[in-house]
Design a protein around this motif. Structure first.
Motif, PDB file in Angstrom:
ATOM      1  N   GLN A  70      68.146 -56.214  95.680  1.00 26.25           N
ATOM      2  CA  GLN A  70      67.392 -55.877  96.899  1.00 26.25           C
ATOM      3  C   GLN A  70      66.014 -56.525  96.896  1.00 26.25           C
ATOM      4  N   LEU A  71      65.348 -56.501  95.755  1.00 23.85           N
ATOM      5  CA  LEU A  71      64.019 -57.104  95.646  1.00 23.85           C
ATOM      6  C   LEU A  71      64.076 -58.604  95.931  1.00 23.85           C
ATOM      7  N   VAL A  72      65.018 -59.285  95.317  1.00 27.24           N
ATOM      8  CA  VAL A  72      65.114 -60.736  95.497  1.00 27.24           C
ATOM      9  C   VAL A  72      65.498 -61.065  96.937  1.00 27.24           C
ATOM     10  N   LEU A  73      66.468 -60.366  97.494  1.00 26.33           N
ATOM     11  CA  LEU A  73      66.874 -60.632  98.871  1.00 26.33           C
ATOM     12  C   LEU A  73      65.704 -60.426  99.834  1.00 26.33           C
ATOM     13  N   GLY A  74      64.894 -59.412  99.583  1.00 29.55           N
ATOM     14  CA  GLY A  74      63.743 -59.147 100.438  1.00 29.55           C
ATOM     15  C   GLY A  74      62.569 -60.084 100.211  1.00 29.55           C
ATOM     16  N   SER A  75      62.635 -60.893  99.174  1.00 30.99           N
ATOM     17  CA  SER A  75      61.512 -61.767  98.820  1.00 30.99           C
ATOM     18  C   SER A  75      61.735 -63.231  99.163  1.00 30.99           C
ATOM     19  N   VAL A  76      62.982 -63.646  99.262  1.00 34.19           N
ATOM     20  CA  VAL A  76      63.273 -65.068  99.472  1.00 34.19           C
ATOM     21  C   VAL A  76      62.934 -65.460 100.913  1.00 34.19           C
ATOM     22  N   ARG A  77      62.341 -66.626 101.039  1.00 32.47           N
ATOM     23  CA  ARG A  77      61.933 -67.123 102.360  1.00 32.47           C
ATOM     24  C   ARG A  77      62.874 -68.228 102.828  1.00 32.47           C
ATOM     25  N   ARG A  78      62.953 -68.383 104.121  1.00 29.91           N
ATOM     26  CA  ARG A  78      63.789 -69.424 104.724  1.00 29.91           C
ATOM     27  C   ARG A  78      63.404 -70.795 104.143  1.00 29.91           C
ATOM     28  N   VAL A 105      72.659 -62.363  96.437  1.00 32.81           N
ATOM     29  CA  VAL A 105      71.615 -62.896  97.328  1.00 32.81           C
ATOM     30  C   VAL A 105      72.131 -64.124  98.069  1.00 32.81           C
ATOM     31  N   ASN A 106      72.822 -65.005  97.373  1.00 28.75           N
ATOM     32  CA  ASN A 106      73.341 -66.199  98.031  1.00 28.75           C
ATOM     33  C   ASN A 106      74.365 -65.853  99.114  1.00 28.75           C
ATOM     34  N   LYS A 107      75.122 -64.788  98.905  1.00 25.90           N
ATOM     35  CA  LYS A 107      76.107 -64.357  99.913  1.00 25.90           C
ATOM     36  C   LYS A 107      75.417 -63.711 101.114  1.00 25.90           C
ATOM     37  N   LYS A 108      74.390 -62.901 100.865  1.00 29.24           N
ATOM     38  CA  LYS A 108      73.726 -62.149 101.930  1.00 29.24           C
ATOM     39  C   LYS A 108      72.663 -62.951 102.683  1.00 29.24           C
ATOM     40  N   ALA A 109      72.107 -63.959 102.059  1.00 23.30           N
ATOM     41  CA  ALA A 109      71.042 -64.746 102.705  1.00 23.30           C
ATOM     42  C   ALA A 109      71.591 -65.417 103.955  1.00 23.30           C
ATOM     43  N   HIS A 111      70.392 -68.022 105.293  1.00 24.73           N
ATOM     44  CA  HIS A 111      69.929 -69.410 105.323  1.00 24.73           C
ATOM     45  C   HIS A 111      70.250 -70.133 104.026  1.00 24.73           C
ATOM     46  N   GLY A 112      71.495 -70.507 103.863  1.00 22.01           N
ATOM     47  CA  GLY A 112      71.884 -71.304 102.707  1.00 22.01           C
ATOM     48  C   GLY A 112      72.063 -70.493 101.442  1.00 22.01           C
ATOM     49  N   TYR A 113      71.836 -71.149 100.334  1.00 17.95           N
ATOM     50  CA  TYR A 113      71.993 -70.554  99.006  1.00 17.95           C
ATOM     51  C   TYR A 113      70.653 -70.645  98.294  1.00 17.95           C
ATOM     52  N   PRO A 114      69.795 -69.646  98.476  1.00 21.27           N
ATOM     53  CA  PRO A 114      68.423 -69.759  97.978  1.00 21.27           C
ATOM     54  C   PRO A 114      68.243 -69.568  96.476  1.00 21.27           C
ATOM     55  N   ILE A 115      69.212 -68.989  95.797  1.00 21.28           N
ATOM     56  CA  ILE A 115      69.034 -68.717  94.368  1.00 21.28           C
ATOM     57  C   ILE A 115      69.801 -69.750  93.546  1.00 21.28           C
ATOM     58  N   ALA A 116      69.055 -70.620  92.882  1.00 16.85           N
ATOM     59  CA  ALA A 116      69.668 -71.637  92.035  1.00 16.85           C
ATOM     60  C   ALA A 116      70.173 -71.022  90.738  1.00 16.85           C
ATOM     61  N   GLY A 117      69.462 -70.021  90.242  1.00 15.50           N
ATOM     62  CA  GLY A 117      69.875 -69.382  89.001  1.00 15.50           C
ATOM     63  C   GLY A 117      68.956 -68.248  88.623  1.00 15.50           C
ATOM     64  N   VAL A 118      69.423 -67.448  87.679  1.00 18.94           N
ATOM     65  CA  VAL A 118      68.669 -66.308  87.168  1.00 18.94           C
ATOM     66  C   VAL A 118      68.687 -66.398  85.652  1.00 18.94           C
ATOM     67  N   CYS A 119      67.529 -66.219  85.054  1.00 16.74           N
ATOM     68  CA  CYS A 119      67.415 -66.302  83.599  1.00 16.74           C
ATOM     69  C   CYS A 119      66.577 -65.130  83.110  1.00 16.74           C
ATOM     70  N   ARG A 120      67.087 -64.413  82.138  1.00 15.93           N
ATOM     71  CA  ARG A 120      66.285 -63.357  81.517  1.00 15.93           C
ATOM     72  C   ARG A 120      65.701 -63.890  80.213  1.00 15.93           C
ATOM     73  N   MET A 121      64.442 -63.521  79.964  1.00 18.19           N
ATOM     74  CA  MET A 121      63.812 -63.948  78.718  1.00 18.19           C
ATOM     75  C   MET A 121      62.833 -62.878  78.235  1.00 18.19           C
ATOM     76  N   SER A 178      51.907 -63.298 102.633  1.00 21.82           N
ATOM     77  CA  SER A 178      52.572 -64.488 102.092  1.00 21.82           C
ATOM     78  C   SER A 178      52.519 -64.568 100.567  1.00 21.82           C
ATOM     79  N   ARG A 179      51.646 -63.811  99.922  1.00 23.35           N
ATOM     80  CA  ARG A 179      51.505 -63.881  98.458  1.00 23.35           C
ATOM     81  C   ARG A 179      51.990 -62.627  97.742  1.00 23.35           C
ATOM     82  N   MET A 180      51.783 -61.483  98.373  1.00 21.39           N
ATOM     83  CA  MET A 180      52.096 -60.206  97.733  1.00 21.39           C
ATOM     84  C   MET A 180      53.135 -59.473  98.579  1.00 21.39           C
ATOM     85  N   ASN A 181      54.203 -59.020  97.924  1.00 24.36           N
ATOM     86  CA  ASN A 181      55.261 -58.294  98.610  1.00 24.36           C
ATOM     87  C   ASN A 181      55.622 -57.087  97.745  1.00 24.36           C
ATOM     88  N   VAL A 182      55.168 -55.919  98.154  1.00 20.85           N
ATOM     89  CA  VAL A 182      55.430 -54.690  97.414  1.00 20.85           C
ATOM     90  C   VAL A 182      56.156 -53.741  98.349  1.00 20.85           C
TER      91      VAL A 182
END
Length: 187
Positions: A70-78, A105-109, A111-121, A178-182
């Motif tokens: 939900q956070l990522v879907l709500g944060s990605v921009r066109r 996110v790529n399914k719900k967006a 406008h295309g496929y906005p998430i190239a990948g996810v990495c945890r570190m 445009s910078r902060m999304n809480v």
């Protein structure tokens, strides 16, 4: 960030729970790095006293996964394509956090496929995640202060500094530019 660490001789992990008066100059400098960069920050706040997301989503790992999506879907921009760097969160075998977030996110967006990948570190090896921890800490601390659960002066000072430098009057109730999304979880 590395130059700031080197100049101040600070090589420990930067974490909100380690904020102290002695570290405030360093931490303010790091917040200034965020403000001066072409970067944005998104956070999703859940009041666990009001919302039992663990039960709602069928366990802690499912809740982490669902809220992250939900956070990522709500944060990605066109027109944006992004890589997600998430703090490592130990999960049992078979949990597919990275794939779940990317695919959802790529399914719900729209406008295309906005998430190239996810990495945890591990955050201990990533200044970027440590800076995110400071920003998130400021957001959460304001909620604690509102409930009379926070009163540690160095954290109050850093919280106010973050709000001042990002031009955010308050994080309570959510905030977006445009910078902060809480966002606050509403159930």
């Amino acid at each position: 960030m590395q130059r700031i660490r080197d100049r101040q001789g600070f090589h420990d992990e930067i974490k909100w729970n380690k904020v102290s008066a002695k570290k405030l100059p360093l931490l303010r400098d790091l917040i200034d790095v965020f403000v001066s960069a072409d970067a944005s920050f998104s956070a999703f706040v859940v009041d666990k006293q009001q919302h039992d997301v663990i039960t709602r989503f069928g366990g802690q790992f499912n809740a982490y996964d669902a809220l992250a999506r939900q956070l990522v879907l709500g944060s990605v921009r066109r027109g944006e394509v992004m890589w997600i760097i998430a703090d490592e969160y130990s999960t049992p075998p078979g949990v597919r956090f990275e794939e779940n977030v990317r695919d959802y996110v790529n399914k719900k967006a729209k406008h295309g496929y906005p998430i190239a990948g996810v990495c945890r570190m591990r955050s201990s090896g990533s200044d970027l995640l440590q800076l995110s921890d400071l920003l998130l800490g400021a957001v959460i601390y304001e909620h604690k202060v509102a409930r009379k659960l926070g009163h540690y002066k160095p954290k109050l000072d850093l919280m106010e500094y973050v709000k001042e430098r990002t031009d955010v009057p308050t994080f309570i109730g959510g905030y977006a530019d445009s910078r902060m999304n809480v966002a606050e979880y509403g159930g």
